[in-house]
Design an enzyme around this catalytic site. Structure first.
Site, short mmCIF file in Angstrom:
data_model
loop_
_atom_site.label_atom_id
_atom_site.label_comp_id
_atom_site.label_asym_id
_atom_site.label_seq_id
_atom_site.Cartn_x
_atom_site.Cartn_y
_atom_site.Cartn_z
N SER A 1 16.68 -4.29 49.63
CA SER A 1 15.66 -5.02 48.87
C SER A 1 16.05 -6.46 48.58
O SER A 1 15.25 -7.23 48.03
CB SER A 1 15.38 -4.31 47.54
OG SER A 1 14.84 -3.03 47.74
N CYS B 1 11.00 11.01 29.94
CA CYS B 1 9.61 10.60 29.69
C CYS B 1 8.82 11.67 28.94
O CYS B 1 7.93 11.34 28.15
CB CYS B 1 8.91 10.23 30.99
SG CYS B 1 9.00 11.49 32.28
N GLN C 1 2.34 17.51 32.76
CA GLN C 1 3.03 16.32 33.26
C GLN C 1 2.40 15.77 34.54
O GLN C 1 2.06 16.52 35.46
CB GLN C 1 4.50 16.65 33.48
CG GLN C 1 5.19 17.02 32.18
CD GLN C 1 6.67 17.33 32.33
OE1 GLN C 1 7.20 18.16 31.60
NE2 GLN C 1 7.35 16.66 33.25
N HIS D 1 1.71 11.68 30.74
CA HIS D 1 2.04 13.05 30.35
C HIS D 1 1.28 13.40 29.07
O HIS D 1 1.07 12.56 28.19
CB HIS D 1 3.53 13.19 30.06
CG HIS D 1 4.41 13.08 31.27
ND1 HIS D 1 3.94 13.11 32.56
CD2 HIS D 1 5.77 12.98 31.37
CE1 HIS D 1 4.95 13.02 33.41
NE2 HIS D 1 6.07 12.93 32.70
#
Length: 350
Positions: free
Chosen positions: A42, A131, A158, A255
């Protein structure tokens, strides 16, 4: 020359890293230099942050020289290797992976709930929770302060993005495969049309899959144990009883959780709504008479935890039932990481 601290974003080109750059562009400008770091493949990419074009640099030990805070949005194994290197070079690491969350010498921080924990970091590393945990813990932290939390029963719903870019790509491909057909009346119809489940153990389009994460002891998944262990650590409740069932649903991002929370004190619906309404990082949407309650379509792309369907349990006056939604790529990952980093930045400028 700016006296603001220097920030490194490790994993800037990933799904969460991309959201992070957007968040940095909209949050208070507490940073001086911002370095974007990623793998060699990258290197050289140009990304926009705070209206400025920044060139992605290769992740090396030397890239942390002069860095005050390093935010990591990379897989566990990458953090395991590179976070200690960054800390040894003098950076305070804020890590979004699961590599250090349960390390006794690494605080697990949610700024609305336990900001003081960020100052106690023997290894120079601060962890960001999972998360799923983050999608509920801000609201539950506020309720815990009011009533004293004793037990949680949680069912999560989720989004595909919780499985990374491959989860998003797979769900989109599956939706395309079944779109316009008459399939879905029975499970076999969907299975016949979907050739590849992707990272999921069963088709996700037009389906729900009662599994997220990897297999752990006694039939529990890693996601379910994270909800239990991380909630205990964040809230400082080592004996908190937690039962979680994690389900993957055909939603791209955000979620949702249905929560049954039992408290030490008697609870009152209107008073609990007031607690949630005034809590930082929470948006109360709770008007069932007019069909107003949180859904992923409302919460996606936003920062708060959306809360609704607040009810006192019919069988226990110490318990509340509620429904929550939170964007798992924002507060569930990038935003909380940025907020922790800002706590650390304040130490440099105090």
């Amino acid at each position: 020359m700016s006296n603001r601290p220097t920030l490194a974003v490790v994993g800037a080109t990933g799904a969460v890293g991309t959201v992070m750059l957007d968040i940095l562009s909209t949050r208070p400008n507490v940073w001086g230099e911002i370095r974007l770091l990623a793998s060699a493949r990258s290197t050289g990419k140009r990304l926009i942050c705070r209206g400025e074009e920044l060139i992605v640099q290769e992740l090396t030990p030397e890239s942390f020289d002069g860095v005050d805070v390093a935010m990591f949005d990379v897989p566990d194994e990458v953090s395991e290797f590179w976070a200690p290197i960054a800390a040894a070079r003098g950076a305070v690491v804020v890590d979004n992976s699961g590599a250090f969350r349960m390390d006794a010498d690494v605080p697990l921080v949610v700024p609305e709930v336990n900001p003081e924990a960020a100052k106690n970091r023997p290894r120079g590393i601060i962890s960001n929770p999972n998360c799923t945990t983050l999608s509920m813990i801000v609201a539950l932290g506020a309720l815990h302060n009011a009533y004293g939390l004793r037990e949680l029963v949680v069912a999560s719903y989720q989004a595909a993005s919780g499985a990374g870019q491959s989860g998003i790509d797979s769900l989109r491909a599956q939706i395309s495969a079944v779109a316009g057909s008459n399939a879905g009346t029975v499970a076999g119809d969907v299975r016949a049309l979907i050739a590849d489940n992707g990272p999921f153990p069963a088709p996700l389009a037009m389906n729900v899959v009662p599994w997220a994460g990897s297999l752990k002891q006694d039939g529990y998944s890693s996601e379910e144990l994270k909800v239990r262990n991380e909630s205990r650590k964040i809230l400082g409740l080592a004996d908190l009883k937690v039962s979680a069932t994690c389900v993957r649903v055909p939603v791209i991002t955000t979620h949702s959780l249905a929560v049954h929370a039992i408290f030490n004190s008697l609870v009152d619906r209107a008073a609990a709504q007031d607690v949630l309404r005034s809590a930082a990082g929470v948006l109360l949407v709770d008007d069932p008479e007019n069909h107003k309650f949180p859904t992923p379509a409302d919460a996606v792309g936003t920062d708060p935890t959306w809360v609704g369907r607040v009810r006192v349990s019919l069988d226990d006056p110490h318990a509340l039932d509620l429904f929550l939604c939170g964007d798992n790529l924002r507060k569930g990952a990038a935003l909380n990481t940025a907020q922790i980093a800002e706590l650390v930045a304040a130490e440099f400028t105090a």
